[in-house]
Design an enzyme around this catalytic site. Structure first.
Site, PDB file in Angstrom:
ATOM      1  N   GLU A  45      24.298  27.697 -21.112  1.00 53.88           N
ATOM      2  CA  GLU A  45      24.417  27.935 -19.629  1.00 53.88           C
ATOM      3  C   GLU A  45      24.167  29.330 -19.339  1.00 53.88           C
ATOM      4  O   GLU A  45      23.691  29.814 -18.445  1.00 53.88           O
ATOM      5  CB  GLU A  45      25.972  27.508 -19.325  1.00 53.88           C
ATOM      6  CG  GLU A  45      26.181  26.170 -19.271  1.00 53.88           C
ATOM      7  CD  GLU A  45      25.496  25.659 -18.034  1.00 53.88           C
ATOM      8  OE1 GLU A  45      25.215  26.332 -16.986  1.00 53.88           O
ATOM      9  OE2 GLU A  45      25.087  24.346 -17.940  1.00 53.88           O
ATOM     10  N   TYR A 130      31.506  28.464 -11.782  1.00 49.77           N
ATOM     11  CA  TYR A 130      30.354  27.525 -12.129  1.00 49.77           C
ATOM     12  C   TYR A 130      30.260  27.201 -13.459  1.00 49.77           C
ATOM     13  O   TYR A 130      30.079  26.107 -13.897  1.00 49.77           O
ATOM     14  CB  TYR A 130      29.123  28.265 -11.474  1.00 49.77           C
ATOM     15  CG  TYR A 130      27.924  27.294 -11.505  1.00 49.77           C
ATOM     16  CD1 TYR A 130      27.424  26.162 -10.973  1.00 49.77           C
ATOM     17  CD2 TYR A 130      27.010  27.334 -12.727  1.00 49.77           C
ATOM     18  CE1 TYR A 130      26.463  25.408 -11.082  1.00 49.77           C
ATOM     19  CE2 TYR A 130      25.949  26.553 -13.145  1.00 49.77           C
ATOM     20  CZ  TYR A 130      25.907  25.535 -12.378  1.00 49.77           C
ATOM     21  OH  TYR A 130      24.705  24.558 -12.673  1.00 49.77           O
ATOM     22  N   ASP A 148      25.321  23.506  -6.854  1.00 51.37           N
ATOM     23  CA  ASP A 148      24.594  24.549  -7.004  1.00 51.37           C
ATOM     24  C   ASP A 148      23.527  24.553  -5.836  1.00 51.37           C
ATOM     25  O   ASP A 148      23.543  23.506  -5.111  1.00 51.37           O
ATOM     26  CB  ASP A 148      23.856  24.880  -8.412  1.00 51.37           C
ATOM     27  CG  ASP A 148      22.895  23.705  -8.823  1.00 51.37           C
ATOM     28  OD1 ASP A 148      22.769  22.828  -7.973  1.00 51.37           O
ATOM     29  OD2 ASP A 148      22.531  23.754  -9.869  1.00 51.37           O
ATOM     30  N   CYS A 196      13.509  16.361  -6.092  1.00 52.51           N
ATOM     31  CA  CYS A 196      13.795  16.982  -4.651  1.00 52.51           C
ATOM     32  C   CYS A 196      13.693  18.392  -4.797  1.00 52.51           C
ATOM     33  O   CYS A 196      14.566  19.184  -4.360  1.00 52.51           O
ATOM     34  CB  CYS A 196      15.309  16.603  -4.476  1.00 52.51           C
ATOM     35  SG  CYS A 196      15.445  16.588  -2.547  1.00 52.51           S
ATOM     36  N   CYS A 202       9.107  13.022  -3.735  1.00 48.79           N
ATOM     37  CA  CYS A 202       9.927  11.839  -3.543  1.00 48.79           C
ATOM     38  C   CYS A 202       9.067  10.727  -4.416  1.00 48.79           C
ATOM     39  O   CYS A 202       9.764   9.933  -4.950  1.00 48.79           O
ATOM     40  CB  CYS A 202      10.080  11.367  -1.997  1.00 48.79           C
ATOM     41  SG  CYS A 202      10.478  12.787  -1.123  1.00 48.79           S
TER      42      CYS A 202
END
Ligand code: SF4
Length: 308
Positions: A45, A130, A148, A196, A202
């Protein structure tokens, strides 16, 4: 959890299942997705805050080879940790210092056992809300829904959630299945990362939410971080492109088979049905791209094909 969130579809279970099976069928594989070790996840992270995921893999593996546990990192010289950070172009050196300090805290204050709750995790140096939630989710399957930029973009487009932090929080946690933060947060972040995106793909990415998606239906793909329509999108233009690419693949197709390949929500008598498709094909015929063969004696099917 607010079951009454007006933005979300009623068949929430189907929405959840569609996303999780899409994710489980085929997702980008990152080594930190295969572990539930909190230390390893924290390192990933912190590294990915400023560095593209693809480039983080080698750095993450090398870091853990060198300092495989919080205790090993706590024992390291700060200069070595910072040097590693610089050598691997991982961004601000402060992050390396914080990570080193956090490892010391785990050893000194938590007897070497990683804290598990978002609140406790936030007591570690450099770990904000976060990151704490991400570690609680991915290591302990006990986090809240991640919100996010990617997740906001997905929620805004798919369910027309207003551009407001509280509304995003509510919708995101309402949507997340209880006790499944690990797979859920990974899945929705993956959706924002490979389907996305700012310019969405899509169909190419087989987005599992097309049948519910507001943007897919209206052709308006703007989002909080995409203030103007991505250039190639715009429903009619996009749909014309789809017709052409489907016909490239199949040579020719009757309307009943072409329609569902152009739009997942195609229904012959619906808003996006035969009449809509015929209009689109007429445009393409005018442009000389497509030929439409009507049945000669009134029986049989109308067939569309690409003009060669
Ligand atoms: S259908 Fe397209 S716009 Fe809608 S959620 Fe999926 S990728 Fe995003």
């Amino acid at each position: 959890m607010t079951e009454a969130d007006p933005s979300l579809p009623d068949d929430r279970e189907a929405v959840r299942e569609a996303l999780v099976s899409w994710y489980e069928d085929d997702h980008r594989s990152f080594p930190w997705r295969e572990t539930d070790d909190a230390y390893e996840i924290l390192v990933s992270e912190v590294m990915s805050q400023q560095t593209q995921l693809g480039r983080v893999v080698a750095a993450w593996e090398a870091f853990l080879d060198r300092w495989p546990t919080p205790a090993a990192l706590a024992d390291a010289d700060r200069a070595d940790v910072v040097g590693f950070w610089t050598d691997h172009s991982l961004g601000y050196n402060n992050r390396a210092k914080y990570l080193h300090e956090a490892a010391r805290q785990v050893v000194d204050e938590y007897d070497g056992a990683f804290p598990e709750t978002p609140d406790e995790l936030q007591t570690l140096q450099g770990v904000g809300p976060y990151t704490a939630n991400a570690v609680a989710s991915f290591a302990f399957n006990d986090g809240d829904a991640v919100v996010d930029t990617n997740v906001k973009r997905v929620l805004y487009r798919a369910f027309d959630v207003p551009d407001d932090d509280a509304a995003f929080e509510t919708a995101a946690s309402d949507l997340m299945p209880d006790g499944e933060s690990r797979v859920w947060n990974n899945a929705i972040m993956e959706l924002g990362g490979v389907a996305c995106e700012k310019t969405p793909s899509c169909d190419a990415a087989g987005c599992p939410w097309r049948e519910w998606c507001h943007a897919y239906e209206t052709g308006d793909f703007t989002a909080p971080d995409v203030p103007t329509q991505p250039s190639f999108e715009g429903s009619r233009r996009q749909m014309r492109g789809r017709v052409v690419s489907v016909l490239k693949e199949y040579d020719e197709l009757p309307l009943s088979k072409l329609g569902p390949r152009v739009r997942v929500d195609y229904a012959p008598d619906g808003q996006y049905g035969e009449e809509w498709l015929s209009g689109l094909l007429a445009d393409l015929e005018d442009d000389g791209l497509v030929a439409v063969d009507e049945p000669v004696d009134g029986s049989g099917a109308t067939v569309a094909r690409l003009r060669r």
